[in-house]
Design a protein around this motif. Structure first.
Motif, mmCIF file in Angstrom:
data_model
loop_
_atom_site.group_PDB
_atom_site.id
_atom_site.type_symbol
_atom_site.label_atom_id
_atom_site.label_comp_id
_atom_site.label_asym_id
_atom_site.label_seq_id
_atom_site.Cartn_x
_atom_site.Cartn_y
_atom_site.Cartn_z
ATOM 1 N N LEU A 108 -6.645 6.067 -9.430
ATOM 2 C CA LEU A 108 -5.693 7.005 -8.848
ATOM 3 C C LEU A 108 -4.634 7.419 -9.881
ATOM 4 N N THR A 109 -4.466 8.725 -10.062
ATOM 5 C CA THR A 109 -3.419 9.241 -10.954
ATOM 6 C C THR A 109 -2.271 9.878 -10.182
ATOM 7 N N THR A 110 -2.534 10.327 -8.953
ATOM 8 C CA THR A 110 -1.514 10.972 -8.130
ATOM 9 C C THR A 110 -1.559 10.396 -6.719
ATOM 10 N N LEU A 111 -0.411 9.918 -6.261
ATOM 11 C CA LEU A 111 -0.292 9.477 -4.870
ATOM 12 C C LEU A 111 0.940 10.144 -4.278
ATOM 13 N N VAL A 112 0.703 11.116 -3.415
ATOM 14 C CA VAL A 112 1.767 11.849 -2.740
ATOM 15 C C VAL A 112 1.597 11.678 -1.235
ATOM 16 N N VAL A 113 2.574 11.013 -0.619
ATOM 17 C CA VAL A 113 2.645 10.902 0.837
ATOM 18 C C VAL A 113 4.084 11.268 1.185
ATOM 19 N N ALA A 114 4.349 12.559 1.254
ATOM 20 C CA ALA A 114 5.724 13.058 1.222
ATOM 21 C C ALA A 114 6.083 13.862 2.463
ATOM 22 N N ASP A 115 7.315 13.674 2.929
ATOM 23 C CA ASP A 115 7.914 14.508 3.981
ATOM 24 C C ASP A 115 7.172 14.443 5.308
ATOM 25 N N TRP A 116 6.786 13.228 5.691
ATOM 26 C CA TRP A 116 6.158 13.047 7.000
ATOM 27 C C TRP A 116 7.129 12.480 8.035
ATOM 28 N N LYS A 117 8.327 12.195 7.591
ATOM 29 C CA LYS A 117 9.473 11.868 8.446
ATOM 30 C C LYS A 117 9.477 10.469 9.059
ATOM 31 N N ASP A 118 8.323 9.928 9.450
ATOM 32 C CA ASP A 118 8.381 8.698 10.248
ATOM 33 C C ASP A 118 7.408 7.611 9.776
ATOM 34 N N ILE A 119 6.872 7.755 8.565
ATOM 35 C CA ILE A 119 6.076 6.655 8.011
ATOM 36 C C ILE A 119 7.054 5.569 7.571
ATOM 37 N N SER A 120 6.809 4.353 8.002
ATOM 38 C CA SER A 120 7.792 3.292 7.788
ATOM 39 C C SER A 120 7.145 2.089 7.100
ATOM 40 N N GLY A 121 7.869 0.962 7.117
ATOM 41 C CA GLY A 121 7.371 -0.238 6.463
ATOM 42 C C GLY A 121 7.730 -0.261 4.989
ATOM 43 N N GLU A 122 7.245 -1.255 4.299
ATOM 44 C CA GLU A 122 7.550 -1.418 2.878
ATOM 45 C C GLU A 122 6.516 -0.726 2.000
ATOM 46 N N ILE A 123 6.924 -0.417 0.787
ATOM 47 C CA ILE A 123 5.990 0.099 -0.213
ATOM 48 C C ILE A 123 5.176 -1.091 -0.716
ATOM 49 N N PRO A 124 3.854 -1.070 -0.580
ATOM 50 C CA PRO A 124 3.049 -2.233 -0.990
ATOM 51 C C PRO A 124 3.274 -2.583 -2.460
ATOM 52 N N ALA A 125 3.481 -3.877 -2.722
ATOM 53 C CA ALA A 125 3.702 -4.324 -4.101
ATOM 54 C C ALA A 125 2.509 -4.020 -4.991
ATOM 55 N N CYS A 126 1.312 -3.951 -4.394
ATOM 56 C CA CYS A 126 0.108 -3.716 -5.200
ATOM 57 C C CYS A 126 0.059 -2.324 -5.812
ATOM 58 N N ILE A 127 0.950 -1.436 -5.361
ATOM 59 C CA ILE A 127 1.033 -0.100 -5.973
ATOM 60 C C ILE A 127 1.219 -0.219 -7.484
ATOM 61 N N THR A 128 1.922 -1.255 -7.905
ATOM 62 C CA THR A 128 2.219 -1.420 -9.334
ATOM 63 C C THR A 128 0.986 -1.800 -10.151
ATOM 64 N N SER A 129 -0.145 -2.054 -9.484
ATOM 65 C CA SER A 129 -1.386 -2.365 -10.207
ATOM 66 C C SER A 129 -2.190 -1.113 -10.543
ATOM 67 N N LEU A 130 -1.749 0.040 -10.042
ATOM 68 C CA LEU A 130 -2.475 1.298 -10.287
ATOM 69 C C LEU A 130 -2.083 1.845 -11.657
ATOM 70 N N SER A 131 -2.707 1.312 -12.689
ATOM 71 C CA SER A 131 -2.266 1.550 -14.069
ATOM 72 C C SER A 131 -2.447 2.990 -14.539
ATOM 73 N N SER A 132 -3.257 3.783 -13.834
ATOM 74 C CA SER A 132 -3.462 5.188 -14.223
ATOM 75 C C SER A 132 -2.500 6.141 -13.532
ATOM 76 N N LEU A 133 -1.665 5.610 -12.638
ATOM 77 C CA LEU A 133 -0.803 6.462 -11.808
ATOM 78 C C LEU A 133 0.218 7.212 -12.652
ATOM 79 N N ARG A 134 0.265 8.529 -12.447
ATOM 80 C CA ARG A 134 1.228 9.381 -13.145
ATOM 81 C C ARG A 134 2.272 9.969 -12.201
ATOM 82 N N ILE A 135 1.913 10.151 -10.949
ATOM 83 C CA ILE A 135 2.841 10.717 -9.959
ATOM 84 C C ILE A 135 2.834 9.831 -8.726
#
Length: 367
Positions: A108-135
């Protein structure tokens, strides 16, 4: 040369055909379905297209690498000009959580989950393992908890946008390891603690928006080392101390918002004499002394706001020689004397100078 390009085009078409025939990676499809399972989008039916074995073919918001069939982009925006939104006549709304399943897509190079107003909870710590992520763009939801402490592992990240959520805790020290970062927006959260002292390590940064949090401490001098920084917003926090003189020497900085803090001391001359500074807001602080008389023909301010401080003395006469002053607010200070005469002042209203000790002259009462 033409033959070379034709061969490349043919290879790309062939790769796309192979993907269309064989489908995407089964593990990527499984990860996407796990991600989808944790979300509820009740109005637009965006996930109705997420059917079939080939997640690279017509799955809304999903893009793949044509050569490998691996998913590279998940781009879901609740504020969009997509015909689906226009036809429905509404913006997006989604509830649920950001599932750790998304971390299974290591391409994954781009992960956009933006402006949905009511998505809640924590940002998963495993996101930091996506070494190709640019956005990574999660603006405009209700994410809570802390920013993952190892966010600095994403060393290819160029955009980090976590604004308009309810994130709390401190800015992780590792964020200063994102040396490819160009756009950082953490505004309108509940972040506390100090801005990391080595914030200046973010050498590629052009925008840093940390406003509307509860940040404390002083403004790090190291920020002045960010050569490309054009827009810095630290407003509406609880910052204290003085403004580093070095900020006014930054060659590209054109927008500086420091309003609504608890900053004190003198206004650095460098901020007002910097010909590249176009918007400067120092209002609602505790600045003292006089306004530096350092304006000139190089001065071009679309907005200059020094209101609600403890400034004394006269309105600088050199302001009259400024090339342009669009909006000027010197109100709610302790200024005295006559307002200079000149073109920059001709269009200003009395509210620009009101609630001072003894100012006079146009547009106020005559001296």
């Amino acid at each position: 040369m033409a033959r070379h390009w034709l061969l490349l085009l043919a290879a790309a078409i062939l790769a796309a055909a192979v993907i269309a025939a064989s489908g995407c990676s089964p593990s990527d499809r499984e990860a996407l379905l796990g991600f989808r399972q944790a979300l509820n989008e009740p109005y637009l039916g965006l996930f109705n297209s997420w059917t079939g074995s080939n997640c690279c073919l017509n799955w809304y918001g999903v893009s793949c690498d044509a050569a490998t069939g691996r998913v590279t982009d998940v781009n879901l925006r609740g504020e969009s000009e997509d015909p689906i939104f226009e036809k429905a006549g509404r913006s997006g709304y989604m509830t649920g959580k950001l599932s750790p399943a998304i971390c299974g897509i290591d391409t994954l190079t781009t992960l956009v989950v933006a402006d949905w107003k009511d998505i809640s909870g924590e940002i998963p710590a495993c996101i930091t393992s996506l070494s190709s992520l640019r956005i990574l763009d999660l603006i405009g939801n209700r994410f809570s908890g802390e920013i993952p402490s190892e966010i600095g592992r994403l060393n290819r990240l160029t955009v980090l946008n976590l604004a308009d959520n309810t994130l709390a805790g401190k800015i992780p020290p590792s964020i200063t390891e994102l040396t490819s970062l160009k756009h950082l927006d953490l505004s309108n959260n509940l972040l506390t603690g100090e801005i990391p002292k080595n914030f200046g390590n973010l050498a590629m940064l052009s925008r840093a928006l940390l406003n509307r949090n509860q940040l404390t401490g002083s403004i790090p001098v190291s920020i002045s080392k960010i050569y490309r920084l054009a827009d810095l917003d630290l407003s509406v926090n609880r910052l204290t101390g003085s403004v580093p003189y070095e900020l006014g020497k930054m060659p590209v900085l054109s927008v500086l918002n420091l309003d609504s803090n608890s900053l004190k001391g003198l206004i650095p001359e460098s901020l007002l004499s910097n010909g590249g500074m176009g918007i400067l807001n120092l209002s609602r602080n505790g600045f003292e002394g006089s306004i530096p008389d350092v304006f000139g023909s190089h001065s071009y301010f679309m907005a200059l706001d020094l209101s609600y401080n403890n400034l004394k003395g006269r309105v600088p006469t050199s302001l009259a020689s400024a090339k342009y002053i669009g909006h000027l607010d010197l109100s709610h200070n302790h200024l005295c004397g006559s307002i200079p005469v000149g073109e920059p002042f001709d269009h200003l209203e009395a509210s620009s100078f009101g609630f001072n000790d003894c100012l006079c002259g146009n547009p106020l009462k005559t001296c």
